[in-house]
Design a protein around this motif. Structure first.
Motif, PDB file in Angstrom:
ATOM      1  N   LEU A 132     -27.684  -7.493  16.956  1.00  0.00           N
ATOM      2  CA  LEU A 132     -27.889  -6.285  16.156  1.00  0.00           C
ATOM      3  C   LEU A 132     -26.831  -6.171  15.064  1.00  0.00           C
ATOM      4  O   LEU A 132     -25.729  -6.717  15.186  1.00  0.00           O
ATOM      5  CB  LEU A 132     -27.837  -5.042  17.046  1.00  0.00           C
ATOM      6  CG  LEU A 132     -28.861  -4.958  18.174  1.00  0.00           C
ATOM      7  CD1 LEU A 132     -28.557  -3.744  19.055  1.00  0.00           C
ATOM      8  CD2 LEU A 132     -30.283  -4.887  17.639  1.00  0.00           C
ATOM      9  N   ASN A 133     -27.184  -5.432  14.009  1.00  0.00           N
ATOM     10  CA  ASN A 133     -26.285  -5.155  12.890  1.00  0.00           C
ATOM     11  C   ASN A 133     -25.757  -6.453  12.282  1.00  0.00           C
ATOM     12  O   ASN A 133     -26.552  -7.270  11.838  1.00  0.00           O
ATOM     13  CB  ASN A 133     -25.161  -4.210  13.334  1.00  0.00           C
ATOM     14  CG  ASN A 133     -25.727  -2.847  13.724  1.00  0.00           C
ATOM     15  OD1 ASN A 133     -26.662  -2.340  13.099  1.00  0.00           O
ATOM     16  ND2 ASN A 133     -25.169  -2.235  14.762  1.00  0.00           N
ATOM     17  N   GLU A 136     -27.573  -9.672  13.471  1.00  0.00           N
ATOM     18  CA  GLU A 136     -29.023  -9.560  13.587  1.00  0.00           C
ATOM     19  C   GLU A 136     -29.753 -10.903  13.480  1.00  0.00           C
ATOM     20  O   GLU A 136     -30.920 -10.998  13.852  1.00  0.00           O
ATOM     21  CB  GLU A 136     -29.559  -8.596  12.539  1.00  0.00           C
ATOM     22  CG  GLU A 136     -29.357  -9.053  11.106  1.00  0.00           C
ATOM     23  CD  GLU A 136     -29.880  -8.038  10.094  1.00  0.00           C
ATOM     24  OE1 GLU A 136     -29.840  -8.337   8.885  1.00  0.00           O
ATOM     25  OE2 GLU A 136     -30.316  -6.960  10.512  1.00  0.00           O
ATOM     26  N   ASN A 139     -30.272 -14.903  17.866  1.00  0.00           N
ATOM     27  CA  ASN A 139     -31.286 -14.600  18.870  1.00  0.00           C
ATOM     28  C   ASN A 139     -31.607 -15.834  19.691  1.00  0.00           C
ATOM     29  O   ASN A 139     -31.429 -16.963  19.232  1.00  0.00           O
ATOM     30  CB  ASN A 139     -32.556 -14.045  18.209  1.00  0.00           C
ATOM     31  CG  ASN A 139     -33.185 -15.040  17.252  1.00  0.00           C
ATOM     32  OD1 ASN A 139     -33.884 -15.967  17.664  1.00  0.00           O
ATOM     33  ND2 ASN A 139     -32.942 -14.862  15.956  1.00  0.00           N
TER      34      ASN A 139
END
Length: 224
Positions: A132-133, A136, A139
């Protein structure tokens, strides 16, 4: 004569009393059904075996558990030694990448995580991790290949193989701590590590991270 009539009446009434006043003898099917019912009641009282943890939440690294600030120059920073890694990955030197290039042991410090991990006859489960942020673009997804009991009943260790994503490692490890629910409960916490490569099998590490510097701030995890 009177005694003969009395005897005949007794002989007539006795079978009727036996027929209407007694339960019929159980058949083989009745006996089997009763036995199965008893066994089912006994089995239902036996607690479930195996290890299980589930979760869907947002989490944030809040620094080291000993209160020191994290150093921006190192992967572990002030937490080196806190989880026993000391800047090494299962005996191998780091690959030289930093967090931004998706290398290192923990390439994201704020993330969304959905997972389930269980051990019952065999280990299985899945992990869906999204940074996140500023993280981001970090993953990965993977499937769980091993599950281990934690240091207490409300902790669990699990890991497995990265199947796809942007990280450079091939294996993942999570240790999760379920601190209960309710207004006065402490937040759930966790720790994770990426290691290995896509070309090697994901063995269970020789040591697990110590401490839980990552805090769940929205959502929940449970160790069942």
């Amino acid at each position: 004569m009177r005694s003969t009539k009395a005897l005949i009446q007794i002989l007539i009434l006795f079978p009727l009393i036996v027929f209407f006043g007694c339960d019929p003898a159980p058949t083989g099917e009745d006996t089997l059904s009763s036995s199965q019912s008893s066994e089912e009641q006994i089995v239902s009282k036996i607690p479930g075996s195996g290890l299980l943890a589930t979760g869907e939440f947002y989490a944030l690294w809040e620094g080291c558990e000993d209160g020191h600030e994290e150093s921006p120059d190192h992967e572990e920073g002030g937490c080196s030694g806190n989880d026993g890694e000391d800047h090494h990955d299962d005996g191998h030197e780091e690959d030289g990448h930093d967090d931004v290039t998706h290398g290192g042991n923990r390439p994201a410090r704020e993330f969304y995580l959905e997972f389930n991990a269980q051990l019952k006859n065999e280990a299985r489960g899945m992990v869906n991790f999204a940074g996140l942020n500023e993280y981001e673009d970090v993953n990965f997804t993977g499937h769980v290949t091993w599950v281990e009991q934690g240091r207490s009943d409300h902790e669990l260790f699990f890991g497995g193989e990265v199947t796809e994503g942007t990280v450079s490692r091939g294996c993942f490890l999570f240790s999760v701590q379920d601190n209960g629910e309710g207004k006065n409960a402490e937040a759930d916490r966790l720790q994770y590590r990426l290691y290995g490569s896509a070309n090697a099998p994901c063995h269970i590490p020789d040591h697990f991270p110590k401490g839980y510097p990552i805090v769940v701030y929205d959502g929940n995890l449970q160790v069942h």
